[in-house]
Design an enzyme around this catalytic site. Structure first.
Site, PDB file in Angstrom:
ATOM      1  N   GLU A 101       0.838  -1.191   0.000  1.00 18.95           N
ATOM      2  CA  GLU A 101       0.000   0.000   0.000  1.00 18.95           C
ATOM      3  C   GLU A 101       0.879   1.249   0.000  1.00 18.95           C
ATOM      4  O   GLU A 101       1.834   1.332   0.799  1.00 18.95           O
ATOM      5  CB  GLU A 101      -0.918   0.039   1.228  1.00 18.95           C
ATOM      6  CG  GLU A 101      -1.941   1.155   1.161  1.00 18.95           C
ATOM      7  CD  GLU A 101      -2.840   1.227   2.388  1.00 18.95           C
ATOM      8  OE1 GLU A 101      -3.968   1.721   2.263  1.00 18.95           O
ATOM      9  OE2 GLU A 101      -2.398   0.805   3.479  1.00 18.95           O
ATOM     10  N   MET A 233      -0.475  -3.302   8.752  1.00 20.93           N
ATOM     11  CA  MET A 233      -0.963  -3.254   7.375  1.00 20.93           C
ATOM     12  C   MET A 233      -1.931  -4.407   7.166  1.00 20.93           C
ATOM     13  O   MET A 233      -1.610  -5.562   7.453  1.00 20.93           O
ATOM     14  CB  MET A 233       0.206  -3.332   6.388  1.00 20.93           C
ATOM     15  CG  MET A 233      -0.231  -3.440   4.923  1.00 20.93           C
ATOM     16  SD  MET A 233      -1.238  -2.035   4.405  1.00 20.93           S
ATOM     17  CE  MET A 233      -2.254  -2.797   3.138  1.00 20.93           C
ATOM     18  N   ASN A 235      -3.119  -6.448   4.983  1.00 21.06           N
ATOM     19  CA  ASN A 235      -3.113  -7.458   3.921  1.00 21.06           C
ATOM     20  C   ASN A 235      -4.149  -8.536   4.248  1.00 21.06           C
ATOM     21  O   ASN A 235      -4.169  -9.086   5.349  1.00 21.06           O
ATOM     22  CB  ASN A 235      -1.737  -8.111   3.822  1.00 21.06           C
ATOM     23  CG  ASN A 235      -0.609  -7.097   3.836  1.00 21.06           C
ATOM     24  OD1 ASN A 235      -0.501  -6.261   2.971  1.00 21.06           O
ATOM     25  ND2 ASN A 235       0.229  -7.187   4.870  1.00 21.06           N
ATOM     26  N   HIS A 266      -7.913  -2.618  15.024  1.00 25.32           N
ATOM     27  CA  HIS A 266      -7.914  -1.720  13.865  1.00 25.32           C
ATOM     28  C   HIS A 266      -7.682  -2.504  12.574  1.00 25.32           C
ATOM     29  O   HIS A 266      -8.438  -2.371  11.597  1.00 25.32           O
ATOM     30  CB  HIS A 266      -6.829  -0.660  14.055  1.00 25.32           C
ATOM     31  CG  HIS A 266      -6.706   0.318  12.923  1.00 25.32           C
ATOM     32  ND1 HIS A 266      -7.095   1.624  13.028  1.00 25.32           N
ATOM     33  CD2 HIS A 266      -6.223   0.175  11.661  1.00 25.32           C
ATOM     34  CE1 HIS A 266      -6.867   2.250  11.887  1.00 25.32           C
ATOM     35  NE2 HIS A 266      -6.323   1.381  11.036  1.00 25.32           N
ATOM     36  N   GLU A 267      -6.651  -3.337  12.563  1.00 22.16           N
ATOM     37  CA  GLU A 267      -6.305  -4.055  11.331  1.00 22.16           C
ATOM     38  C   GLU A 267      -7.295  -5.165  11.012  1.00 22.16           C
ATOM     39  O   GLU A 267      -7.592  -5.422   9.838  1.00 22.16           O
ATOM     40  CB  GLU A 267      -4.879  -4.616  11.432  1.00 22.16           C
ATOM     41  CG  GLU A 267      -3.796  -3.565  11.650  1.00 22.16           C
ATOM     42  CD  GLU A 267      -3.747  -2.493  10.581  1.00 22.16           C
ATOM     43  OE1 GLU A 267      -4.225  -2.741   9.455  1.00 22.16           O
ATOM     44  OE2 GLU A 267      -3.242  -1.390  10.876  1.00 22.16           O
ATOM     45  N   HIS A 270     -10.320  -3.915   9.217  1.00 26.39           N
ATOM     46  CA  HIS A 270     -10.069  -3.716   7.786  1.00 26.39           C
ATOM     47  C   HIS A 270     -10.333  -4.977   6.968  1.00 26.39           C
ATOM     48  O   HIS A 270     -10.529  -4.887   5.750  1.00 26.39           O
ATOM     49  CB  HIS A 270      -8.609  -3.315   7.566  1.00 26.39           C
ATOM     50  CG  HIS A 270      -8.340  -1.854   7.669  1.00 26.39           C
ATOM     51  ND1 HIS A 270      -9.094  -0.899   7.021  1.00 26.39           N
ATOM     52  CD2 HIS A 270      -7.358  -1.171   8.327  1.00 26.39           C
ATOM     53  CE1 HIS A 270      -8.600   0.307   7.274  1.00 26.39           C
ATOM     54  NE2 HIS A 270      -7.561   0.169   8.075  1.00 26.39           N
TER      55      HIS A 270
END
Length: 544
Positions: A101, A233, A235, A266-267, A270
């Site tokens: 990203e 991140m 992924n 948080h991740e 996503h």
């Protein structure tokens, strides 16, 4: 617009170098196809067509409208970068990891490196037999000579920036079954894996319940990456974390455990909002990140209420957003992104801290259940595809029968926020709004979703004018505004005589004369002792 249906990617590593080939199945193409390609050497294209490297793009001419292209290439793992495919060092060695990203998948293989071009990925990786390989999906492993070949299951349609590849001598620990949760770390870090694994299982259960949609993949990796200050991140199926944020145990300081739980939540949020449904373009990155920020605190509230997470939210996220948005350097939450390389310079604390606060304000105004139903509708409608911010506002509008889009637009498209000045007399409350600014600013008004408690009864009002008078049945004996500090605005009280009792979240937001000066001093604004004609002296000054 060309449609890329799948990438079949083969990579053979002799670290730090690798060779590879990618088969791209596509349709709806004109005679020219441009693939993003940075730092790679192209060896062949099949079927044979003319091609040229131009401005970090592999441009192919004479391409059929539908078919499969195979491209051979080679590349090198970077040693001095934190994006693309790179080496992460630690005291006893190194691993290979990726950070794609926003626009760095092109450093691994030729592709259309754009979030709207979702495709399925089938990955095969050959490495020396001492190494393990991690990617988005489960895999099978076979030995071939002195190498191991990892063949990964095909992914659902997803954007290129969500692809992940990790190579190293990992230690892997597992928990849960549906999905299987696996934490991968370098050797010597095992003692601090149980806490994040246990947290991850609980967070997954929370979001499956909240979103009303099972986690979409068969497994989820938490990859602890050494030597990076990055938080995480998302992924899909293989989240990377800076190991300093992820790894903790029961004896770690509370602040470290808070960071661990929050960054996991948080991740993982996503995995639905960002991965299952992905923004069409980077204009809506703020919505992706703001939503995950809010969900991180929401999950933490469910798992660790004793930490009073939303008091932390007010003190850290909202407080910082309010300060930054009161300066001359502020800007709207939403910024126009013309080129992908602009992304990293545009989005900042206002985009994320203010963005999360505005979403929380809308949730409080619409109601938590209505907001959740809107999120569920949005995710189900756009699953495995792309969407824009307007689609999210549309889903919220549909479940609430209100025009959420125009209300949200007002808060994301212009800078600043209001302060509400309150006067109470008998059964009437006069509310006047003006822009709160620590710099000279034009007079503005907002549509303000206002929550209040008057005479122990709660009420929600949408303020539309610079000044409004609310009338109640009985004389006002007690009141407070901005319940649970959910609104991204300040309230000015010249007297606290009738103020209702504040809860912990509301107390966290109170600024008296002493704390206001301390607040300004922390950020080197002691020279600013004026706010819109109100001098900060020893007289009573109450600003929430």
């Amino acid at each position: 617009m060309v449609n890329v249906e799948s990438y079949q990617l083969f990579l053979d590593f002799e670290l730090p170098n690798y060779t590879g080939s990618v088969k791209i199945e596509y349709s709806d193409c004109d005679e020219k196809l441009a693939l993003d390609c940075e730092g790679l050497e192209i060896h062949f294209v099949k079927p044979s067509v003319s091609w040229i490297m131009e401005n970090q793009k592999l441009v192919l001419h004479g391409v059929e409208s539908k078919g499969t292209l195979e491209i051979g290439f080679s590349g090198k793992v970077a040693k001095d970068a934190l994006v693309g495919i790179y080496t992460a060092f630690y005291e006893n060695g190194s691993i290979v990891t990726t950070q794609f990203e926003p626009i760095y998948a092109r450093r691994l293989f030729p592709c259309i490196d754009h979030p709207a071009y979702k495709a399925k990925f089938k990955l095969v990786v050959s490495v020396n037999e001492a190494l393990k390989v991690i990617s988005n999906m489960p895999c099978s492993v076979e030995k071939s000579g002195n190498k191991l070949v990892y063949t990964f299951e095909e992914t659902p349609p997803m954007s290129t920036y969500l692809l992940y590849l990790g190579i190293g001598d990992f230690t892997e620990l597992e928990s849960g079954t549906k999905p299987k949760l696996i934490l991968a770390c370098v050797k010597g870090r095992e003692s601090k894996t149980n806490y994040p694994l246990k947290t991850g299982v609980s967070v997954l259960e929370f979001f499956e319940c909240y979103f009303g949609i099972p986690y979409p993949l068969p497994k989820l990796h938490f990859v602890a990456v050494p030597g990076t200050a990055a938080g995480g991140m998302e992924n899909w199926g293989a989240i990377t974390f800076g190991e300093v944020y992820l790894l903790a145990d029961e004896n770690s300081p509370v602040e470290q455990k808070i960071n661990c739980v929050y960054i996991i939540a948080h991740e993982v949020a996503h995995q639905w909002f960002g991965d299952l449904v992905t923004m069409k373009w980077w204009d809506d990155l703020w919505l992706n990140e703001s939503f995950a920020t809010l969900m991180g605190f929401k999950a933490m509230q469910a798992l660790k209420p004793e930490w009073e997470p939303f008091s932390v939210f007010v003190q850290e996220e909202m407080k910082f957003g309010l300060l930054e948005d009161s300066l001359s350097t502020t800007h709207p939450i939403q910024a126009k992104v013309n080129e992908a390389h602009e992304i990293e310079g545009i989005f900042d604390a206002i985009s994320y801290s203010k963005g999360a606060s505005v979403l929380r304000m809308l949730e409080a105004y619409l109601g938590e259940d209505a907001f959740r139903r809107g999120v569920n509708l949005y995710l189900r409608t756009h699953a495995y595809s792309n969407a824009e911010g307007k689609h999210f506002w549309g889903a919220l509008s549909q479940v609430t029968s209100s025009d959420v889009g125009s209300l949200a637009e007002e808060w994301i498209s212009k800078a600043g926020y209001p302060v509400l000045l309150i006067e109470v007399q008998a059964n009437k409350m006069k509310i006047r709004q003006e822009r709160f600014s620590l710099a000279t600013s034009p007079s503005e008004t907002w549509k303000v979703p206002l929550t209040m408690e008057v005479n122990s009864k709660t009420k929600s009002v949408l303020l539309r004018k610079e000044e409004e008078v609310l009338e109640f049945e009985d004389e006002i004996s007690s009141f407070k505004l901005n319940l649970n500090r959910t609104g991204f605005y300040r309230v000015y009280y010249s007297s606290l005589d009738k103020l209702s009792e504040l809860n912990a979240i509301e107390k966290a937001a109170l600024l008296t004369i002493t704390s206001t000066l301390r607040f300004l001093a922390e950020f080197r604004f002691l020279s600013i002792w004026m706010w819109q004609g109100v001098t900060l002296t020893k007289k009573s000054f109450y600003l929430f």
